[in-house]
Design a protein around this motif. Structure first.
Motif, short mmCIF file in Angstrom:
data_model
loop_
_atom_site.label_atom_id
_atom_site.label_comp_id
_atom_site.label_asym_id
_atom_site.label_seq_id
_atom_site.Cartn_x
_atom_site.Cartn_y
_atom_site.Cartn_z
N LEU A 30 -4.01 3.21 -9.45
CA LEU A 30 -5.41 2.83 -9.96
C LEU A 30 -5.80 1.33 -9.80
CD1 LEU A 30 -5.42 5.03 -13.16
CD2 LEU A 30 -6.42 5.75 -11.05
N THR A 31 -5.05 0.79 -9.26
CA THR A 31 -5.40 -0.99 -9.11
C THR A 31 -5.57 -1.01 -7.70
OG1 THR A 31 -3.25 -1.49 -8.88
CG2 THR A 31 -4.00 -1.42 -11.19
N GLN A 32 -5.61 -0.39 -6.82
CA GLN A 32 -5.83 -0.69 -5.53
C GLN A 32 -7.23 -0.55 -4.87
OE1 GLN A 32 -3.67 -1.99 -3.23
NE2 GLN A 32 -1.81 -1.32 -3.69
N ARG A 33 -7.91 -1.57 -4.55
CA ARG A 33 -9.49 -1.48 -4.45
C ARG A 33 -9.62 -2.30 -2.84
NH1 ARG A 33 -9.32 1.44 -7.67
NH2 ARG A 33 -10.34 1.48 -9.75
N PRO A 34 -10.65 -2.10 -2.21
CA PRO A 34 -11.03 -2.70 -0.97
C PRO A 34 -11.37 -4.30 -1.32
CG PRO A 34 -12.46 -0.77 -1.29
CD PRO A 34 -11.59 -0.95 -2.69
N VAL A 35 -10.73 -4.81 -0.14
CA VAL A 35 -10.93 -6.09 -0.14
C VAL A 35 -11.54 -6.85 1.03
CG1 VAL A 35 -8.64 -6.51 0.60
CG2 VAL A 35 -9.77 -8.58 -0.77
N VAL A 36 -12.45 -7.92 0.99
CA VAL A 36 -13.05 -8.49 2.25
C VAL A 36 -12.42 -9.84 2.56
CG1 VAL A 36 -15.17 -9.29 3.16
CG2 VAL A 36 -15.35 -7.36 1.70
N LEU A 37 -11.71 -9.98 3.59
CA LEU A 37 -10.73 -11.37 3.58
C LEU A 37 -11.68 -12.15 4.86
CD1 LEU A 37 -7.56 -9.54 4.00
CD2 LEU A 37 -8.41 -10.73 1.93
N PRO A 38 -11.39 -13.40 4.62
CA PRO A 38 -11.95 -14.20 5.65
C PRO A 38 -11.29 -13.88 6.96
CG PRO A 38 -11.08 -15.60 3.99
CD PRO A 38 -10.60 -14.11 3.39
N GLU A 39 -12.14 -13.84 7.91
CA GLU A 39 -11.83 -13.50 9.31
C GLU A 39 -10.86 -14.47 9.98
OE1 GLU A 39 -14.88 -16.83 10.10
OE2 GLU A 39 -14.69 -15.10 8.45
N VAL A 40 -10.41 -15.66 9.62
CA VAL A 40 -9.37 -16.42 10.18
C VAL A 40 -8.09 -16.08 9.72
CG1 VAL A 40 -11.03 -18.39 10.37
CG2 VAL A 40 -9.57 -18.20 8.00
N PHE A 41 -7.93 -15.03 8.70
CA PHE A 41 -6.65 -14.62 8.43
C PHE A 41 -5.97 -13.77 9.33
CE2 PHE A 41 -7.15 -14.78 3.32
CZ PHE A 41 -7.31 -16.01 3.61
N ILE A 93 -6.53 3.96 1.56
CA ILE A 93 -6.91 5.62 2.08
C ILE A 93 -6.11 6.39 0.78
CG2 ILE A 93 -7.34 7.54 3.62
CD1 ILE A 93 -6.64 5.73 5.72
N SER A 94 -7.02 6.84 -0.42
CA SER A 94 -6.19 7.52 -1.48
C SER A 94 -5.05 6.93 -1.78
CB SER A 94 -5.85 9.12 -0.66
OG SER A 94 -6.88 9.74 -0.18
N ALA A 95 -5.27 5.76 -2.23
CA ALA A 95 -4.19 4.97 -2.70
C ALA A 95 -3.56 5.78 -4.08
CB ALA A 95 -4.47 3.64 -3.21
N HIS A 96 -2.06 5.72 -3.97
CA HIS A 96 -1.26 6.25 -5.26
C HIS A 96 -1.11 5.13 -6.51
CE1 HIS A 96 0.96 9.37 -6.84
NE2 HIS A 96 1.98 8.79 -7.12
N TYR A 129 0.71 -1.05 0.07
CA TYR A 129 -0.16 -0.11 -0.08
C TYR A 129 1.01 1.42 0.18
CZ TYR A 129 -3.58 -3.10 0.93
OH TYR A 129 -4.82 -4.04 1.06
N ARG A 130 0.50 2.19 -0.91
CA ARG A 130 1.15 3.41 -0.99
C ARG A 130 0.28 4.64 -1.42
NH1 ARG A 130 6.13 5.87 -2.09
NH2 ARG A 130 6.19 7.76 -3.33
N GLY A 131 0.07 5.25 -0.22
CA GLY A 131 -0.81 6.24 -0.35
C GLY A 131 -1.04 7.09 1.25
N ASP A 132 -2.11 7.48 1.42
CA ASP A 132 -2.32 8.08 2.74
C ASP A 132 -2.58 7.25 3.82
OD1 ASP A 132 -2.20 10.51 1.52
OD2 ASP A 132 -4.39 10.86 1.98
N GLY A 133 -2.56 5.87 3.66
CA GLY A 133 -2.69 4.87 4.61
C GLY A 133 -3.63 3.55 4.25
#
Length: 281
Positions: free
Chosen positions: A206-217, A201-204, A164-168
């Motif tokens: 265009l390919t960074q998107r939110p992701v939902v991961l299994p809770e066991v990770f 957060i404000s990723a630098h 991740y590169r951006g605001d966070g």
């Protein structure tokens, strides 16, 4: 489950609500429910109280009088006690609480008859060095100032996941998905569902998107850039992450327990508070 003794906590620094607090205590008394005041809350109305740990040990449930922030703080502090929490809303949004003072007496009568439900909400565990913290809503890794960008390497179960590169980045529970996560374009997750949401957060990129991961990770984040990183837990606790340092985030072994009316409907709350499904006719 019988709820016969309430551990009562008031919103901090709220002497303007003293008359309301006294009315709430009187309502408890009228419904034959014992109550114990937390020390700081007791000081607000010039009464005697107990420290939080003893309060939890002697109560069947916690009565949290305030807004969402007060309830979130209480849930985090009460993590080790596995005790259900009932909120009475005196805040601005009241997204987590479906009872106000006018509804309190009627709901207590239903509680006495066993007509209530307890929802269990996933919480997050954050480990940094030898310390452990718990989150009800979200854990945010962000830059400390407006300048520059943060660089964060992320792994899942010790295998490379992302950079991740951006605001966070925001790591959210299903309950917290409608907080900062939603503002940054993340998905809404049903609060009783499973999963951990990771949203840039404000990723630098265009390919960074939110992701939902299994809770066991087990997700690890490592600071690899020049900028130090601030960690914010539920908007209430702030930590620092220096270059080369790493944190681990996973689901907590216990869940928060919230007391609701049987007829509580999450989508009604979305509609009332966030105008879910609203449109101009």
């Amino acid at each position: 489950m019988k709820l016969e003794t309430a551990g009562v906590l008031f919103k901090p620094n709220s002497k303007n609500l003293i008359s309301n607090y006294l009315e709430i205590l009187n309502t408890l008394k009228q419904n034959n429910i014992n109550y114990i005041l937390e020390t700081n809350s007791a000081n607000t109305i010039d009464k005697e109280g107990l420290e939080f740990i003893k309060l939890c040990e002697r109560s069947d449930f916690l009565l949290c009088v305030g807004g969402d922030g007060t309830l979130i703080s209480t849930a985090r502090k009460a993590y080790n006690f596995d005790i259900p929490i009932l909120g009475i809303n005196f805040g601005k949004l009241g997204f987590l609480i479906d009872i106000d003072q006018n509804q309190f007496d009627g709901f207590l009568k239903k509680i006495k008859k066993g007509e209530f439900r307890i929802d269990e909400r996933l919480m997050l565990k954050l480990q940094i060095e030898n310390k452990t913290y718990y989150s009800f809503n979200d854990i945010v890794l962000c830059k400390k100032s407006m300048r520059g960008l943060v660089d964060i390497d992320a792994t899942i179960n010790d295998k490379r996941f992302n950079h991740y590169r951006g605001d966070g980045v925001i790591v959210s529970t299903p309950t917290g998905s409608t907080a900062y996560n939603l503002s940054c374009g993340g998905p809404v997750i049903y609060p009783l569902g499973r999963g951990i949401v990771v949203t840039p957060i404000s990723a630098h990129s265009l390919t960074q998107r939110p992701v939902v991961l299994p809770e066991v990770f087990n997700i690890k984040f490592k600071s690899v850039g020049e900028e130090d990183i601030k960690i914010i837990i539920d908007g209430q606790t702030s930590l620092q992450l220096a270059r080369g340092e790493q944190i681990s985030i996973s689901q907590a072994s216990k869940k928060a327990k919230l007391i609701h009316r049987c007829e509580f409907n999450y989508f009604d709350i979305l509609s009332q508070k966030l105008r879910w499904g609203d449109y101009d006719k």
